[in-house]
Design an enzyme around this catalytic site. Structure first.
Site, PDB file in Angstrom:
ATOM      1  N   LEU A  45       0.837  -1.205   0.000  1.00  0.00           N
ATOM      2  CA  LEU A  45       0.000   0.000   0.000  1.00  0.00           C
ATOM      3  C   LEU A  45       0.870   1.254   0.000  1.00  0.00           C
ATOM      4  CD1 LEU A  45      -2.877  -0.924   2.458  1.00  0.00           C
ATOM      5  CD2 LEU A  45      -2.980  -0.699  -0.011  1.00  0.00           C
ATOM      6  N   HIS A  46       1.815   1.322  -0.891  1.00  0.00           N
ATOM      7  CA  HIS A  46       2.696   2.489  -0.984  1.00  0.00           C
ATOM      8  C   HIS A  46       2.421   3.257  -2.262  1.00  0.00           C
ATOM      9  CE1 HIS A  46       5.247   1.583   2.473  1.00  0.00           C
ATOM     10  NE2 HIS A  46       4.867   0.346   2.223  1.00  0.00           N
TER      11      HIS A  46
END
Length: 87
Positions: free
Chosen positions: A14-15
């Site tokens: 989730l970057h």
């Protein structure tokens, strides 16, 4: 309250871009949407800083929750954003 437990399959978790897409999808709904690692406190899925602070990596499980009408559809869309392998 609807809930989905999903394993993060995007190449970078989730970057950056995956997180931005996740937050963008969450903000399109009036529902209260949270995301958390199992056993950890949930964070607001509508904030890019909160989602980035979650620091979910590829292969980790996360829990997405939403409450209200249409929660299942919202969770399905959000789950799809983190379970689709990156190109």
């Amino acid at each position: 309250m609807a809930e989905r437990r999903v394993r993060v399959e995007t190449k970078v978790g989730l970057h950056a871009r995956p997180a931005a897409l996740f937050v963008q999808a969450a903000t399109r709904t009036p529902l209260d949407v949270t995301v958390a690692k199992p056993g950890k406190d949930p964070v607001n899925a509508k904030s890019i800083l909160s989602v980035l602070a979650l620091d979910a990596q590829q292969g980790e499980e996360i829990v997405i929750r939403a409450e209200g009408d249409g929660a299942d559809a919202v969770l399905e869309e959000l789950a799809g954003l983190v379970t689709e392998p990156s190109a």
